[in-house]
Scaffold this active site. Structure first.
Site, PDB file in Angstrom:
ATOM      1  N   HIS A 160      -9.366   0.656  -1.520  1.00 15.96           N
ATOM      2  CA  HIS A 160      -9.389   1.321  -0.212  1.00 15.96           C
ATOM      3  C   HIS A 160     -10.810   1.209   0.340  1.00 15.96           C
ATOM      4  CE1 HIS A 160      -5.625   3.092  -1.488  1.00 15.96           C
ATOM      5  NE2 HIS A 160      -5.564   3.963  -0.497  1.00 15.96           N
ATOM      6  N   ASP A 183       1.662   4.013   2.738  1.00 19.14           N
ATOM      7  CA  ASP A 183       0.650   4.868   2.118  1.00 19.14           C
ATOM      8  C   ASP A 183       1.309   6.019   1.338  1.00 19.14           C
ATOM      9  OD1 ASP A 183      -1.975   5.437   1.457  1.00 19.14           O
ATOM     10  OD2 ASP A 183      -2.539   6.268   3.391  1.00 19.14           O
ATOM     11  N   ASP A 184       1.598   7.122   2.005  1.00 18.08           N
ATOM     12  CA  ASP A 184       2.195   8.305   1.348  1.00 18.08           C
ATOM     13  C   ASP A 184       3.378   8.793   2.193  1.00 18.08           C
ATOM     14  OD1 ASP A 184       0.050   8.825  -0.791  1.00 18.08           O
ATOM     15  OD2 ASP A 184      -1.110   8.686   1.071  1.00 18.08           O
ATOM     16  N   HIS A 187       1.413   4.788  -2.478  1.00 18.57           N
ATOM     17  CA  HIS A 187       1.055   5.624  -3.630  1.00 18.57           C
ATOM     18  C   HIS A 187       2.335   6.303  -4.113  1.00 18.57           C
ATOM     19  CE1 HIS A 187      -3.328   5.378  -2.677  1.00 18.57           C
ATOM     20  NE2 HIS A 187      -2.856   5.217  -1.450  1.00 18.57           N
ATOM     21  N   GLU A 240     -11.254   3.344   5.681  1.00 17.35           N
ATOM     22  CA  GLU A 240     -10.213   4.229   6.216  1.00 17.35           C
ATOM     23  C   GLU A 240     -10.975   5.316   6.993  1.00 17.35           C
ATOM     24  OE1 GLU A 240      -8.175   6.582   3.266  1.00 17.35           O
ATOM     25  OE2 GLU A 240      -6.542   7.135   4.621  1.00 17.35           O
ATOM     26  N   HIS A 292       0.869  -1.189   0.000  1.00 21.48           N
ATOM     27  CA  HIS A 292       0.000   0.000   0.000  1.00 21.48           C
ATOM     28  C   HIS A 292       0.897   1.227   0.000  1.00 21.48           C
ATOM     29  CE1 HIS A 292      -3.779   2.091   1.862  1.00 21.48           C
ATOM     30  NE2 HIS A 292      -3.140   2.881   1.016  1.00 21.48           N
TER      31      HIS A 292
END
Ligand code: ADE
Ligand code: ZN
Length: 333
Positions: free
Chosen positions: A186, A267-268, A10, A189, A8
């Site tokens: 997703h 994630d980011d 991005h 969340e 996961h």
């Protein structure tokens, strides 16, 4: 370093302020400031929406094939240092095509970086649809991506969650499945646990990204446990986006206690103060997780990946070797 699969991540969320400034200068894109400290100071978020506003604005600096190449190359270098053996990398073509960037530049830049990579990481691309642009735009994006079919292995669903239930995207997921693409989404969340059920039953999702709010529904928890549905949890992201108030309040220990198939991801990472190794360190320190539990999370990540079985076995053996090598060592080393 614990060997892991990052499931996961991005790629646009790996845009560090240094590269942001370089690309802005290269492409003549104005920035509110080029001071790295000031840029980092803007990385404080009240919610997923407030993060996405800054995130989409920042990615305006990505214009050319070379930009996407540089972004992915930089991530792979950092991921190597984080112990990543396998990366299944999300990207959002709609946020680029909407700004006039040809989809071809996105596909060719990212895939060339993966092909040229010399870190030894096994990596593939997963194309995400922006749920807030709706199902028709998602279908158009899938059609536009099919000429590049060999450059990606799956599809996902991201961006603003609440108000955009997975079921809206049934047709595009059906089409993607018919093309032999792997399916993730997703869900839960910020949105309700029902979105997980829809992602599984309507979209046929093979993994759920985040899924942390599933813990609010005991019958869903039982189902996720019984069906061993992988959940790609991103602890530092959840704290940064106020999904949970603090790391202490994170549901990861409860998820493990419930027997769920949890993986830990970033994630980011450029926006949430941490790559996958930092996420592991954060939960280890906060919850005092023993090495056996960390190794279990790493094994889950390989098991839940879309890599060939032979590779999975090799990486799981590396996890076993890591655990053996840790016997008697200081846990913090
Ligand atoms: N896009 C990038 N990061 C995301 C997240 N945490 N949730 C939804 N969409 C995203
Ligand atoms: Zn995400």
């Amino acid at each position: 370093m614990l060997p892991v699969a990052e499931l996961h991540l991005h790629i646009e969320g790996t845009l560090e302020p240094e590269l942001l400034v370089t690309l802005a200068a290269r492409n003549g894109v104005p920035l509110p400031t080029t001071d790295l400290g000031e840029l980092r100071a803007r990385y404080r978020f009240a919610s997923l929406r407030s993060f996405l506003d800054l995130y989409y604005e920042s990615m305006r600096v990505l214009r050319t094939e070379q930009d996407f190449y540089d972004l992915a190359s930089a991530y792979l270098t950092r991921a190597k240092a984080a112990g990543v053996r396998r990366a299944e990398i999300f990207f959002d073509p709609q946020s680029h095509t909407g700004a006039g960037v040809p989809i071809e530049a996105v596909f060719t830049g990212l895939s060339a970086a993966l092909a040229d990579d010399d870190t030894g990481i096994s990596a593939d691309l997963v194309m995400c649809f922006l749920r807030d642009l709706g199902p028709d735009a998602a279908m158009d994006t899938l059609e536009a991506a099919l000429p590049f079919r060999e450059k990606f292995i799956g599809v996902g669903l991201d961006s603003t969650e609440i108000g955009y239930p997975p079921a809206l995207f049934r047709d595009v997921y059906r089409r993607a499945a018919a093309e032999g693409l792997r399916l993730v989404a997703h869900a839960a969340e910020e949105g309700p646990p029902d979105y997980v059920t829809e992602a599984l039953d309507v979209l046929g999702a093979e993994r759920i990204d985040h899924g942390v709010r599933s813990m609010e529904d005991p019958s869903l928890v039982a189902r996720l446990r019984d069906e061993r549905v992988p959940l790609t949890v991103c602890p530092l992201s959840n704290v940064a986006l106020r999904v949970v108030p603090t790391m202490r309040a994170h549901m990861l220990p409860a998820m493990l206690d419930a027997g769920l198939m949890v993986t830990v991801n970033s994630d980011d990472p450029a926006y949430f103060c941490g790559y996958v190794d930092d996420n592991f360190a954060a939960v280890r320190e906060e919850f005092g997780l023993p090495d056996e539990t960390l190794a279990g999370l790493a094994r889950n990540s390989f098991a839940a990946s879309f890599a060939p079985d032979l590779d999975k076995q090799k990486w799981k053996a590396e996890v076993d070797a890591w655990l053996t090598g840790r016997d008697g060592h200081d846990r913090m080393s």
